[in-house]
Motif scaffolding. Sequence first.
Motif, PDB file in Angstrom:
ATOM      1  N   LEU A 230      -1.792  15.108 -14.703  1.00 47.09           N
ATOM      2  CA  LEU A 230      -1.590  16.630 -14.422  1.00 47.09           C
ATOM      3  C   LEU A 230      -3.229  17.382 -14.427  1.00 47.09           C
ATOM      4  CD1 LEU A 230       0.080  18.932 -13.787  1.00 47.09           C
ATOM      5  CD2 LEU A 230       0.369  19.496 -16.154  1.00 47.09           C
ATOM      6  N   GLN A 231      -3.897  16.900 -15.482  1.00 47.36           N
ATOM      7  CA  GLN A 231      -5.241  17.694 -15.315  1.00 47.36           C
ATOM      8  C   GLN A 231      -6.252  17.070 -14.183  1.00 47.36           C
ATOM      9  OE1 GLN A 231      -6.201  19.949 -17.611  1.00 47.36           O
ATOM     10  NE2 GLN A 231      -7.807  20.105 -16.058  1.00 47.36           N
ATOM     11  N   PRO A 232      -6.175  15.806 -14.044  1.00 45.48           N
ATOM     12  CA  PRO A 232      -7.241  15.456 -12.722  1.00 45.48           C
ATOM     13  C   PRO A 232      -6.327  15.912 -11.469  1.00 45.48           C
ATOM     14  CG  PRO A 232      -6.603  13.417 -14.038  1.00 45.48           C
ATOM     15  CD  PRO A 232      -5.783  14.709 -14.637  1.00 45.48           C
ATOM     16  N   PHE A 233      -5.269  16.336 -11.427  1.00 43.28           N
ATOM     17  CA  PHE A 233      -4.758  17.006 -10.116  1.00 43.28           C
ATOM     18  C   PHE A 233      -5.058  18.334 -10.021  1.00 43.28           C
ATOM     19  CE2 PHE A 233      -1.324  19.334  -8.105  1.00 43.28           C
ATOM     20  CZ  PHE A 233      -1.455  18.733  -6.913  1.00 43.28           C
ATOM     21  N   THR A 234      -4.906  18.911 -11.182  1.00 41.76           N
ATOM     22  CA  THR A 234      -5.106  20.169 -11.330  1.00 41.76           C
ATOM     23  C   THR A 234      -6.755  20.706 -10.902  1.00 41.76           C
ATOM     24  OG1 THR A 234      -3.364  20.685 -12.929  1.00 41.76           O
ATOM     25  CG2 THR A 234      -5.162  22.313 -12.657  1.00 41.76           C
ATOM     26  N   ASP A 235      -7.392  19.755 -11.454  1.00 42.78           N
ATOM     27  CA  ASP A 235      -8.875  19.870 -11.029  1.00 42.78           C
ATOM     28  C   ASP A 235      -9.110  19.710  -9.847  1.00 42.78           C
ATOM     29  OD1 ASP A 235      -9.358  20.104 -13.805  1.00 42.78           O
ATOM     30  OD2 ASP A 235     -10.153  18.069 -14.140  1.00 42.78           O
TER      31      ASP A 235
ATOM     32  N   ILE B  99       0.738  -1.198   0.150  1.00 40.36           N
ATOM     33  CA  ILE B  99       0.094   0.014  -0.170  1.00 40.36           C
ATOM     34  C   ILE B  99       0.868   1.366   0.116  1.00 40.36           C
ATOM     35  CG2 ILE B  99      -1.654   1.406   1.453  1.00 40.36           C
ATOM     36  CD1 ILE B  99      -2.903  -1.432   1.997  1.00 40.36           C
ATOM     37  N   VAL B 100       0.503   2.272  -0.849  1.00 45.72           N
ATOM     38  CA  VAL B 100       1.486   3.399  -1.269  1.00 45.72           C
ATOM     39  C   VAL B 100       1.450   4.575  -0.022  1.00 45.72           C
ATOM     40  CG1 VAL B 100       1.572   2.883  -3.562  1.00 45.72           C
ATOM     41  CG2 VAL B 100      -0.246   4.356  -2.862  1.00 45.72           C
ATOM     42  N   VAL B 101       0.686   4.574   1.044  1.00 46.18           N
ATOM     43  CA  VAL B 101       0.820   5.407   2.129  1.00 46.18           C
ATOM     44  C   VAL B 101       1.405   5.046   3.293  1.00 46.18           C
ATOM     45  CG1 VAL B 101      -1.452   6.579   1.232  1.00 46.18           C
ATOM     46  CG2 VAL B 101      -1.624   4.773   3.148  1.00 46.18           C
TER      47      VAL B 101
ATOM     48  N   TYR C 128      -7.337  12.665   2.755  1.00 50.03           N
ATOM     49  CA  TYR C 128      -6.477  12.671   1.194  1.00 50.03           C
ATOM     50  C   TYR C 128      -5.517  13.698   1.353  1.00 50.03           C
ATOM     51  CZ  TYR C 128      -5.142  12.320  -3.565  1.00 50.03           C
ATOM     52  OH  TYR C 128      -4.699  12.262  -4.711  1.00 50.03           O
ATOM     53  N   ALA C 129      -5.834  15.074   1.592  1.00 52.40           N
ATOM     54  CA  ALA C 129      -4.812  15.925   1.535  1.00 52.40           C
ATOM     55  C   ALA C 129      -3.622  15.854   2.389  1.00 52.40           C
ATOM     56  CB  ALA C 129      -5.396  17.266   1.775  1.00 52.40           C
ATOM     57  N   THR C 130      -3.878  15.204   3.561  1.00 52.20           N
ATOM     58  CA  THR C 130      -2.696  14.735   4.373  1.00 52.20           C
ATOM     59  C   THR C 130      -1.771  13.656   3.930  1.00 52.20           C
ATOM     60  OG1 THR C 130      -3.896  15.525   6.499  1.00 52.20           O
ATOM     61  CG2 THR C 130      -2.030  14.187   6.766  1.00 52.20           C
ATOM     62  N   MET C 131      -2.642  12.550   3.424  1.00 50.23           N
ATOM     63  CA  MET C 131      -1.829  11.493   2.743  1.00 50.23           C
ATOM     64  C   MET C 131      -0.971  12.079   1.518  1.00 50.23           C
ATOM     65  SD  MET C 131      -4.345   8.278   2.867  1.00 50.23           S
ATOM     66  CE  MET C 131      -6.005   8.785   3.271  1.00 50.23           C
ATOM     67  N   LEU C 132      -1.722  13.023   0.725  1.00 56.09           N
ATOM     68  CA  LEU C 132      -1.059  13.492  -0.556  1.00 56.09           C
ATOM     69  C   LEU C 132       0.209  14.412  -0.140  1.00 56.09           C
ATOM     70  CD1 LEU C 132      -1.014  14.036  -3.744  1.00 56.09           C
ATOM     71  CD2 LEU C 132      -2.253  16.356  -2.965  1.00 56.09           C
TER      72      LEU C 132
ATOM     73  N   THR D 231      -3.236   8.029  -6.323  1.00 52.92           N
ATOM     74  CA  THR D 231      -4.483   7.974  -6.787  1.00 52.92           C
ATOM     75  C   THR D 231      -4.821   7.019  -8.086  1.00 52.92           C
ATOM     76  OG1 THR D 231      -5.176   9.998  -5.916  1.00 52.92           O
ATOM     77  CG2 THR D 231      -6.516   9.079  -7.778  1.00 52.92           C
ATOM     78  N   SER D 232      -3.755   7.231  -8.933  1.00 54.29           N
ATOM     79  CA  SER D 232      -3.688   6.216 -10.248  1.00 54.29           C
ATOM     80  C   SER D 232      -3.275   4.930  -9.837  1.00 54.29           C
ATOM     81  CB  SER D 232      -2.821   6.882 -11.224  1.00 54.29           C
ATOM     82  OG  SER D 232      -3.491   8.218 -11.468  1.00 54.29           O
ATOM     83  N   ASN D 233      -2.152   4.794  -9.086  1.00 49.84           N
ATOM     84  CA  ASN D 233      -1.685   3.435  -8.768  1.00 49.84           C
ATOM     85  C   ASN D 233      -2.125   2.794  -7.317  1.00 49.84           C
ATOM     86  OD1 ASN D 233      -0.041   4.029 -10.898  1.00 49.84           O
ATOM     87  ND2 ASN D 233       1.815   4.608  -9.781  1.00 49.84           N
TER      88      ASN D 233
END
Length: 193
Positions: free
Chosen positions: A112-117, A34-36, A72-76, A159-161
Amino acid sequence: MAILSFILTLSGCSDKPSDTQTKQDSIDYALANIVVDKSFLELTKAERTNGWEKDKAYFVHYDLEFKTTENYATMLTAKAENIEAQLAALSELEQATYLMKLSLEYNDKTYLQPFTDWWKGNQDTAEYQQTVGRFLRKTSNNDMRERQLMLVAAYAELTSNGSFPVGMKKGDTYKYWTELSYIKTEKGWMRQQ
């Protein structure tokens, strides 16, 4: 003592790996992949849903559920800080190469686009300002553009992986499943790598 020895002999000769062994192996496998940060997850369910023998091996499937302990923002942000720490351990040339690799790999429409959104939709929230905003504004050897790139790379990985949705909140459920295989040896069942 003879009874204990007999019980251990029987357990080593069973026709399938023990539930105790397969459950712990499944949890360990999940946490390793798991990636977090593992402190962001709390195991709430580990259910063996299937097991079968095939080609002298035994396969076991588990459904796992975790409760998130952060949003999510904390994990990111934690993932981006991890990327920045890896970068800091490199030489100047290695840092430039690593940043170029990140730029080539993650600076396209897929990420980039989904992240920017997501970014535009959340940048005015307190959650965003206390995590992502603080990461972008902090004093660092990396400029704002490089830290933005680290956030995009963290987004791609999470998110993607890693299938962590951008709307994930503290207390949400994160589902993960494992399928592990075992072979029978002289010393009992061993997990195949």
